[in-house]
Design an enzyme around this catalytic site. Structure first.
Site, PDB file in Angstrom:
ATOM      1  N   HIS A  60       0.839  -1.202   0.000  1.00 32.07           N
ATOM      2  CA  HIS A  60       0.000   0.000   0.000  1.00 32.07           C
ATOM      3  C   HIS A  60       0.868   1.243   0.000  1.00 32.07           C
ATOM      4  CE1 HIS A  60       0.839  -0.538   4.266  1.00 32.07           C
ATOM      5  NE2 HIS A  60       0.165   0.536   4.630  1.00 32.07           N
ATOM      6  N   HIS A  62       1.271   3.783   2.036  1.00 33.96           N
ATOM      7  CA  HIS A  62       1.779   4.468   3.222  1.00 33.96           C
ATOM      8  C   HIS A  62       3.309   4.465   3.125  1.00 33.96           C
ATOM      9  CE1 HIS A  62      -2.059   3.972   5.874  1.00 33.96           C
ATOM     10  NE2 HIS A  62      -2.053   5.128   5.222  1.00 33.96           N
ATOM     11  N   ASP A  64       5.836   4.149   5.016  1.00 37.48           N
ATOM     12  CA  ASP A  64       6.723   3.151   5.633  1.00 37.48           C
ATOM     13  C   ASP A  64       6.766   1.848   4.834  1.00 37.48           C
ATOM     14  OD1 ASP A  64       4.047   2.835   6.499  1.00 37.48           O
ATOM     15  OD2 ASP A  64       4.643   1.715   8.288  1.00 37.48           O
ATOM     16  N   ASP A 210      -0.362  -3.877   5.890  1.00 39.78           N
ATOM     17  CA  ASP A 210      -0.982  -3.604   7.184  1.00 39.78           C
ATOM     18  C   ASP A 210      -2.479  -3.941   7.125  1.00 39.78           C
ATOM     19  OD1 ASP A 210       1.504  -2.435   7.409  1.00 39.78           O
ATOM     20  OD2 ASP A 210       0.787  -0.425   7.770  1.00 39.78           O
TER      21      ASP A 210
HETATM   22 ZN   LIG Z   1       2.828   0.350   7.942  1.00 42.97          ZN
HETATM   23 ZN   LIG Z   2      -0.255   1.438   6.591  1.00 51.80          ZN
END
Ligand SMILES: [Zn+2]
Ligand SMILES: [Zn+2]
Length: 304
Positions: A60, A62, A64, A210
């Site tokens: 995804h 995000h 990180d 996540d």
């Molecule tokens: Zn993450």
């Molecule tokens: Zn995430």
């Protein structure tokens, strides 16, 4: 099958911990899964050859999980890469990467292929004669997929004793490995089962990060050999896990138990915790075969 954890902590990079990235090696193929900041350094530290990476899977958008990608793409050019690179990730990843290349006036001397994902149900996104990869739709704040890597079933194994006994010539070996029966010169039919053994059972690895606790994941990872499931929080932060659409160690273990997986690996720990050992303790109240991911750690999954 060998898994190298390059980074397995949530949110921000720190002195000794890195955001998510891992390398899965299956039958001589390397798959990079997520590419947080620091991935290049971690690849170097773990002595993984950059040139062996041809497929990158991004769960995804995000930071990180992919802020290391543009750096890696640029480095490939500096290293003189000419081999095509395939990137699988959510819709938008192509625009982000191409914009960074354009505005930094960068060029690349190899071909970039994007497979942008937007499906809400599991789909096969990569397949060759050795491995298949399919998506595991997850439940997070933005569109997110986990990935299921499965070895393809090998050909049947020759029973050398039987081959000798029936005096079968080498030119028939391929057919026999493919499951065919053989007709001898005297007209006798020899069944394939007499000439071969079953191949080793294919291994499977599921990466789920996540995600909030999602029972929809269970049938998709049912009976896998190894499940990597995020456990951002401990039980004391259960409410925060719900709010941020992450999982607790106990929730990850519940998925492992209900999906009857052989082994669970936890990761994506929040950096608020001094030690990660409590993640294992809490998870083991639900499911016993738990390991903790950590940066630089490798896991080898044996073939039966
Ligand atoms: Zn993450
Ligand atoms: Zn995430």
């Amino acid at each position: 099958m060998k898994l190298t954890i390059l980074g397995c902590y949530a949110a921000t990079p720190r002195t000794f911990t890195n955001p998510t990235s891992q390398v899965l090696e299956i039958k001589n193929r390397l798959f990079l899964i997520d590419c947080g900041e620091g991935t290049q350094v971690q690849l170097r530290k773990n002595k993984i050859k950059f040139s062996k990476i041809n497929h990158v899977f991004i769960s995804h958008l995000h930071g990180d999980h992919f802020f290391g990608l543009i750096g890696l793409i640029s480095t490939f050019t500096l290293l003189g890469r000419t081999t095509d690179l395939y990137i699988y990730g959510p819709v938008g990843i192509k625009e982000i990467i191409m914009l960074q290349l354009k505005l930094t006036d960068s060029w690349i001397n190899y071909k970039l292929h994007f497979k942008e994902l937007s499906g809400k149900s599991s789909e096969v996104i990569y397949e060759d004669e050795k491995v298949s990869v399919s998506t595991i739709p997850l439940k997070h704040r933005i569109y997110t997929n986990g990935f299921l890597f499965r070895e393809q079933l090998d050909k049947r194994k020759l029973n050398v004793e039987a081959i000798k006994k029936f005096e079968i010539e080498q030119c028939y070996f391929q057919n026999i490995k493919n499951g065919k029966d053989i007709v001898l010169d005297n007209g006798q039919v020899v069944k394939n089962a007499q000439l071969t053994f079953d191949p080793a059972l294919p291994k499977s690895y599921a990466f789920c990060s996540d995600t909030a606790f999602s029972e929809a994941v269970i049938p998709l990872v049912n009976n896998v050999d190894v499940l990597y499931h995020e456990a951002t929080f401990l039980q004391s932060e259960e409410a925060l896990a719900k709010k941020t659409k992450h999982s607790t160690a106990i929730e990850a273990a519940t998925i492992a138990l209900k999906a009857n997986v052989k082994q669970l690996i936890l990761g994506h720990y929040s950096t608020r915790y001094e030690s990660i050992s409590l993640f294992k303790e809490e998870a083991q109240t639900v499911f016993s075969k738990v390991s903790l991911a950590d940066d630089g750690k490798t896991f080898e999954f044996e073939t039966d």
